[in-house]
Design an enzyme around this catalytic site. Structure first.
Site, mmCIF file in Angstrom:
data_model
loop_
_atom_site.group_PDB
_atom_site.id
_atom_site.type_symbol
_atom_site.label_atom_id
_atom_site.label_comp_id
_atom_site.label_asym_id
_atom_site.label_seq_id
_atom_site.Cartn_x
_atom_site.Cartn_y
_atom_site.Cartn_z
ATOM 1 N N SER A 251 -1.602 8.973 2.450
ATOM 2 C CA SER A 251 -2.452 7.871 2.884
ATOM 3 C C SER A 251 -3.745 8.381 3.476
ATOM 4 O O SER A 251 -3.843 9.513 3.945
ATOM 5 C CB SER A 251 -1.706 7.032 3.909
ATOM 6 O OG SER A 251 -1.614 7.786 5.111
ATOM 7 N N LYS A 252 -4.706 7.497 3.456
ATOM 8 C CA LYS A 252 -6.032 7.782 3.956
ATOM 9 C C LYS A 252 -5.993 8.181 5.421
ATOM 10 O O LYS A 252 -6.796 8.992 5.866
ATOM 11 C CB LYS A 252 -6.860 6.504 3.810
ATOM 12 C CG LYS A 252 -8.210 6.718 3.174
ATOM 13 C CD LYS A 252 -8.874 5.382 3.066
ATOM 14 C CE LYS A 252 -10.233 5.526 2.425
ATOM 15 N NZ LYS A 252 -10.754 4.301 1.915
#
Ligand code: GLU
Length: 492
Positions: A251-252
């Protein structure tokens, strides 16, 4: 003919996971003398981002993943942008309505909402209850005449079990009891991903669908659509997820996920491709080679060696690939212009080598290879970078430990004699064989790479920073490396 495709939705940037999907599809096609197609899946008009397609094309070009057919490179199955193919999907949606594999649904958002809530409270999978399947032709006509908006839904036979013979995951079975009547055409007349994807994969004669594992639950719906049209489905290969270090889905929040970020940070495309290729794939048991060019990846790639388990996106490994590639390119450049290295050798020999410290020329050359790129980039650092090679061995027990890597003095005491033994037993003292013997040692000791390599490297160099353990051992050569390890062991 093998035909694969990469079918991104243009959401603004290219995710590293998508780059891997594109790469695997490309490698598989090229390895098998097939074709690789790029198709833009932009049916979800809410998610469209300006310039996203341009960015995507630019990034693929940067990576040298070249497509045979796609936007700006029309082939006989075009257009390759789904928003330019709406008439085609309409025709196929009508066909499904006619043969009963789809139906019009007029239910309001409120009804659907309520249904979902009731199902949630009863701990049931949220699913449409097929209410509109029972409408009579007259009711349908009346609804349309009254201007009530409708979607077209896939009429899933809930009694079916679908078997997918996935090329990576093996046989996967889906019980259709929990497969929802998917919306195929939205109320604005636009198709959804599922319809457009199946129609296009068929019309574009895609033989192998290679895509992320997150699409596996959609596959039974797709298989049923192929059946409904009377088409043969392509073969499927679902590649494993990319994970953060803590094994959650990449994930970012835990780091950069867009390829552009890595381009902007100056990573070499060769390193990024090499790194991405190895996220979930390996060239086979016992192969220790890790540096592969795109050409070599094409030669070696096969779906059999794609892993089932998720792959951890390890930035340190990317840095390692980047360093290896920079070095490789540097060495190739220097080999083409030997006077460059000659000049450097001479300068260093004159300036930095203690005349009492006699070393042979081969040693000097190896030492230079491990650091010359850094020296050429930053000549003022030369002395700092090179001095440990040409000075008496320093010893500092504290340096052998490393809190972050969990290297204690006990571990160092255990590792150094084992490393000494491993090197003594090595007849071929090439970089590759040093590496594989120490990697074996790591496995045998059941320690992490850092726990073994850190004490070895710091014992030999006496430096906190230096080229890696394999390289300095290779540069010092067998005799000197063993002598230095012995000194360190005696002092511990
Ligand atoms: N458009 C889908 C995506 O954005 C493609 C999935 C597939 O390859 O079928 O990933």
């Amino acid at each position: 003919m093998i035909r694969t495709r990469f079918a991104p939705s243009p959401t603004g940037f290219l995710h590293v996971g998508s780059l891997r999907t594109a790469l695997y599809s490309y490698l598989f096609a090229k390895k098998n003398n097939g074709q690789f197609i790029l198709r833009i899946e932009d049916t979800d008009r809410n998610r469209i981002v300006e310039n996203a397609v341009e960015n995507l094309l630019k990034t693929l070009k940067w990576a040298e993943i070249e497509y045979d057919e796609g936007p700006v490179k029309n082939g006989k199955f075009g257009p390759y942008i789904q928003s330019e193919r709406f008439d085609i999907y309409k025709k196929y949606a009508d066909e499904l309505l006619k043969n009963g594999h789809a139906y019009k649904c007029f239910c309001t958002a409120e009804r659907l909402d309520e249904m979902r809530k009731t199902q949630e409270t009863a701990h049931l999978a949220p699913m449409y209850d097929k209410k509109c399947l029972n409408l009579t032709p007259t009711e349908i006509e009346k609804n349309i005449a009254d201007g009530i908006p409708f979607v077209i839904r896939q009429n899933i036979d809930h009694s079916r079990t679908i078997k997918i013979e996935d090329l990576i995951r093996g046989n996967v079975y889906f019980d259709c009891k929990t497969v929802d009547d998917q919306v195929l055409v939205k109320s604005d007349g636009f198709p959804t991903y599922h319809l457009a994807n199946v129609v296009d994969d068929h019309l574009m004669e895609i033989s192998h669908v290679i895509r992320g594992e997150e699409w596996l639950p959609s596959t039974p719906k797709h298989i049923l659509l192929y059946e409904a049209f009377g088409w043969t489905a392509p073969l499927f290969a679902h590649i494993p997820l990319l994970l953060n270090a803590d094994k959650t889905k990449l994930s970012k929040r835990q780091g950069d996920v867009s390829v552009e970020d890595y381009i902007n940070k100056g990573y070499l495309k060769e390193a990024v491709i090499n790194f991405i290729a190895f996220l979930g794939w390996n060239p086979g048991k016992g192969v220790t080679k890790e540096i592969y060019s795109m050409e070599e990846l094409i030669q070696e790639f096969s779906l059999e060696h794609v892993h089932k388990a998720g792959a951890v996106f390890n930035l340190e490994k990317l840095d390692w690939y980047n360093w290896q590639w920079r070095k490789k390119m540097h060495i190739e450049k220097v080999e083409k212009t030997p006077e460059l290295r000659g000049k450097l050798l001479l300068e260093i020999a004159e300036k930095y080598i203690n005349p009492n410290f006699k070393k042979d020329e081969k040693f000097l050359e190896r030492a230079i290879i491990t650091i010359e790129e850094k020296i050429l980039q930053n000549p003022t650092e030369t002395e700092k970078l090179i001095s440990f090679y040409f000075s008496e061995q320093k010893f500092d027990a504290a340096l052998l430990t490393n809190e972050k890597m969990k290297v204690t003095l006990e571990i160092a005491k255990k590792v150094l004699p084992e490393a000494k033994l491993a090197l003594e037993n090595l007849s071929d003292f090439s970089l590759e064989s040093i590496k594989s013997s120490l990697m074996e040692l790591i496995k045998k000791l059941e320690l992490s790479n850092g726990q073994v390599l850190w004490p070895i490297r710091t014992a030999i160099t006496g430096e906190q920073f230096s080229p890696g353990a394999f390289e300095i051992i290779w540069a010092f050569g067998k005799e000197e490396s063993i002598a230095r390890l012995t000194n360190a062991i005696n002092k511990l």
